[in-house]
Design an enzyme around this catalytic site. Structure first.
Site, PDB file in Angstrom:
ATOM      1  CB  SER A   7     -48.113  26.680  25.503  1.00  0.00           C
ATOM      2  OG  SER A   7     -48.057  25.345  25.970  1.00  0.00           O
ATOM      3  CD  GLU A   9     -40.344  23.304  24.255  1.00  0.00           C
ATOM      4  OE1 GLU A   9     -41.098  23.176  25.249  1.00  0.00           O
ATOM      5  OE2 GLU A   9     -39.437  22.491  23.985  1.00  0.00           O
ATOM      6  CB  ALA A  43     -26.965  20.737  27.701  1.00  0.00           C
ATOM      7  CG  ASP A 100     -30.108  16.246  29.746  1.00  0.00           C
ATOM      8  OD1 ASP A 100     -30.322  15.549  30.760  1.00  0.00           O
ATOM      9  OD2 ASP A 100     -30.853  16.269  28.747  1.00  0.00           O
ATOM     10  CE1 TYR A 136     -38.835  13.547  30.696  1.00  0.00           C
ATOM     11  CE2 TYR A 136     -39.272  14.348  32.920  1.00  0.00           C
ATOM     12  CZ  TYR A 136     -38.591  14.453  31.724  1.00  0.00           C
ATOM     13  OH  TYR A 136     -37.673  15.454  31.541  1.00  0.00           O
ATOM     14  CG  HIS A 140     -36.385  11.180  33.466  1.00  0.00           C
ATOM     15  ND1 HIS A 140     -35.087  10.723  33.354  1.00  0.00           N
ATOM     16  CD2 HIS A 140     -36.326  12.518  33.229  1.00  0.00           C
ATOM     17  CE1 HIS A 140     -34.290  11.734  33.061  1.00  0.00           C
ATOM     18  NE2 HIS A 140     -35.023  12.831  32.978  1.00  0.00           N
ATOM     19  CE  LYS A 156     -40.566  17.050  38.106  1.00  0.00           C
ATOM     20  NZ  LYS A 156     -40.100  16.859  36.708  1.00  0.00           N
ATOM     21  CD  GLN A 167     -39.768  14.139  26.032  1.00  0.00           C
ATOM     22  OE1 GLN A 167     -40.163  14.762  25.043  1.00  0.00           O
ATOM     23  NE2 GLN A 167     -38.599  14.363  26.583  1.00  0.00           N
ATOM     24  CG  PHE A 207     -35.553  14.504  18.391  1.00  0.00           C
ATOM     25  CD1 PHE A 207     -34.194  14.786  18.377  1.00  0.00           C
ATOM     26  CD2 PHE A 207     -36.419  15.404  17.795  1.00  0.00           C
ATOM     27  CE1 PHE A 207     -33.708  15.934  17.785  1.00  0.00           C
ATOM     28  CE2 PHE A 207     -35.949  16.568  17.196  1.00  0.00           C
ATOM     29  CZ  PHE A 207     -34.587  16.819  17.193  1.00  0.00           C
ATOM     30  CG  HIS A 257     -45.931  22.648  25.466  1.00  0.00           C
ATOM     31  ND1 HIS A 257     -45.858  24.000  25.753  1.00  0.00           N
ATOM     32  CD2 HIS A 257     -44.663  22.260  25.169  1.00  0.00           C
ATOM     33  CE1 HIS A 257     -44.598  24.406  25.644  1.00  0.00           C
ATOM     34  NE2 HIS A 257     -43.863  23.369  25.283  1.00  0.00           N
TER      35      HIS A 257
END
Length: 283
Positions: A7, A9, A43, A100, A136, A140, A156, A167, A207, A257
């Site tokens: 995929s 993004e 956000a 966020d 993550y 995280h 989740k 991530q 980033f 991804h």
């Protein structure tokens, strides 16, 4: 290199010029036949309409697309309305995130964590959506400990998520260990590595500081040594990231991804480099 779990993004463009550039980028990347494109959600939902517009346009071109949906700052009523809109456009895949808050927004909203959003989506829409969540491998940045972060991921999945996107990272061992730990908890949902091309040293450092992604010291020093030599940065970055992707695929990752940053060249170059390794992905 077509594969059910590959995929790409995008982020929603903010200007008409940006929209035109994204159309050109998408046209090029569509030739790679990804399973779907995803589109980020700003956000506090700040790009909500742009996210939807971009997804609808992608689907109108015959491609599958998944809008991101963040819940922090949202209410059940607002999220319910967004889900209804997604369903009205026959969107069947969504990336569910905590997200966020924008600066100065303050606290608020009825959802604290992504697992609450996943549970709500399932309550409201049943099995209509294929739900992706975040993972993550390098922990995280707001997690109290690696174990707490792993348990948050488990919540989740148990809430109804179908699969996960990580991530980005540059340490394959972190990914493999995370997957192994998740499997020990009984999690068998696919965990797809997020892949970030290296195009700009300063941007990458910024980033990575924000999201907690570790850049190996040797990579940082090598990138810094190139100064403003963009061509060398991109060439070295392509070598590093393609080697990472090859190791991930050969090690059993169910796909990749690509964080395209709304550019076609880097993702295409990585895709072409990884085509031989993609053949070893389990069906």
């Amino acid at each position: 290199m077509a594969n059910p779990n590959f995929s790409i993004e995008f982020f929603p463009p903010k200007t008409a010029e940006g929209a035109d550039k994204l159309r050109a980028t998408r046209a090029k990347l569509s030739e790679l036949k990804p399973k779907y494109f995803s589109v980020t959600f700003g956000a506090g939902g700040t790009t909500q309409q742009g996210t939807l517009d971009t997804v609808v346009e992608i689907m109108a071109a015959g491609e599958d697309a998944a809008p991101h949906l963040s819940c922090v700052g949202g209410t059940r009523e607002s999220i319910r309305a967004i889900l209804a809109e997604y369903k009205s456009h026959n969107i069947q895949r969504v990336v569910a995130l905590r997200g966020d808050l924008p600066s100065g927004y303050g606290a608020g909203g009825e959802f604290r964590y992504a697992n609450e959003l996943v549970e709500f989506i399932r309550q409201e829409t049943g099995d209509h959506f294929h739900i992706e969540v975040a993972a993550y491998p390098e922990v995280h940045p707001q997690a109290r400990s690696p174990q707490d972060d792993l348990l948050a991921f488990e919540r989740k999945i148990k809430a109804g998520a179908n699969s996960a996107i990580t991530q980005y990272f540059y340490n394959a061992d972190a990914y493999f260990q995370f997957v192994e730990q998740a499997q020990k908890l009984g999690i068998d949902a696919p965990i797809v590595p997020g892949i970030m091309p290296i195009l700009n040293y300063t941007q990458l450092m910024r980033f990575s500081d924000m999201c907690g992604a570790e850049i190996p010291r040797w990579v940082r020093l090598k990138l810094a040594s190139f100064g403003d030599d963009t061509a060398s940065i991109k060439a070295f970055g392509l070598d590093v990231v393609s080697a990472l992707g090859e190791r991930l695929l050969k090690g059993g990752a169910p796909g990749l991804h690509f964080y395209s940053m709304n550019q076609a060249a880097a993702t295409t170059a990585l895709w072409q480099r990884l085509a031989p390794a993609a053949a070893v992905i389990p069906a």
